[in-house]
Design a protein around this motif. Structure first.
Motif, mmCIF file in Angstrom:
data_model
loop_
_atom_site.group_PDB
_atom_site.id
_atom_site.type_symbol
_atom_site.label_atom_id
_atom_site.label_comp_id
_atom_site.label_asym_id
_atom_site.label_seq_id
_atom_site.Cartn_x
_atom_site.Cartn_y
_atom_site.Cartn_z
ATOM 1 N N ARG A 26 51.824 26.042 60.021
ATOM 2 C CA ARG A 26 52.096 24.633 60.280
ATOM 3 C C ARG A 26 51.695 23.723 59.131
ATOM 4 N N ASP A 27 50.900 24.209 58.230
ATOM 5 C CA ASP A 27 50.393 23.394 57.124
ATOM 6 C C ASP A 27 51.531 23.054 56.159
ATOM 7 N N ARG A 28 51.741 21.778 55.845
ATOM 8 C CA ARG A 28 52.825 21.311 54.968
ATOM 9 C C ARG A 28 52.310 20.882 53.597
ATOM 10 N N VAL A 31 54.269 21.750 49.931
ATOM 11 C CA VAL A 31 55.648 22.179 50.128
ATOM 12 C C VAL A 31 56.552 21.604 49.035
ATOM 13 N N ALA A 32 56.336 20.361 48.691
ATOM 14 C CA ALA A 32 57.175 19.735 47.659
ATOM 15 C C ALA A 32 57.009 20.446 46.322
ATOM 16 N N ALA A 33 55.816 20.825 45.985
ATOM 17 C CA ALA A 33 55.573 21.527 44.721
ATOM 18 C C ALA A 33 56.246 22.899 44.725
ATOM 19 N N ILE A 34 56.190 23.582 45.842
ATOM 20 C CA ILE A 34 56.818 24.904 45.945
ATOM 21 C C ILE A 34 58.340 24.773 45.872
#
Length: 183
Positions: A26-28, A31-34
């Motif tokens: 559930r941890d976000r 995410v943008a970096a990935i």
């Protein structure tokens, strides 16, 4: 004052327990970096290939313009009156081709034909390799039909196959066909 515990080791933010798989799913965070990392490499590779293709088209047009300008010397009889050699004609093309080309890599073929229907283009490739050792050079005379071909191996900077690519050059060919003016 923040109290240091063994669960958070003094780090700011919520504490996490080791082995909590549901929380990790559930941890976000990040995410943008990935997503950027996954898309940046293909995007930059595609951008580089597009720019390389544009450079090849620009080089082709530059070579064609230089060939057309030099062929005008044959068309008007100036090359014949000066008894211009193949090397001198190649140097004329090189002067017109700007600094984009290595002059030693420019090869020239000039052929004379009796009619436009009998024109046969020179193919300088033998076994997939450029062979410029036997290119014809005939300036012709007044009223003759001439075909000027200029060959240049343009280096490719972005090959998708990398070290698997057999050849990292594009063969640029510029052509001018015309009937010599009366002189």
């Amino acid at each position: 004052m923040r109290q240091m515990t063994s669960e958070n080791n003094g780090a700011a933010g919520p504490t996490r327990r080791a082995g909590s798989g549901r929380d990790l799913v559930r941890d976000r965070d990040g995410v943008a970096a990935i997503e950027f990392a996954m898309l940046a490499v293909p995007f930059l590779a595609l951008l580089f290939v597009v720019l390389n293709t544009a450079l090849v088209f620009f080089a082709q047009q530059t070579l064609q313009t230089a060939t057309t300008q030099a062929a005008r010397l044959i068309l008007t009889g100036q090359a014949q009156q000066q008894n211009m050699s193949a090397l001198q004609f190649q140097q004329t093309i090189c002067k017109n081709a700007t600094a984009m080309f290595n002059c030693g890599g420019i090869a020239v073929s000039v052929q004379t034909f009796a009619s436009f229907a009998s024109i046969a283009m020179t193919n300088p490739l033998q076994n997939g390799k450029l062979n410029t050792s036997n290119l014809p050079y005939s300036l012709g005379s007044s009223g003759d039909i001439e075909v000027v071909q200029v060959f240049y191996q343009w280096p490719l900077f972005a090959t998708m196959l990398g070290p698997l690519a057999a050849d990292t050059h594009d063969l640029l060919i510029a052509t001018a066909a015309f009937r010599n003016e009366p002189y």
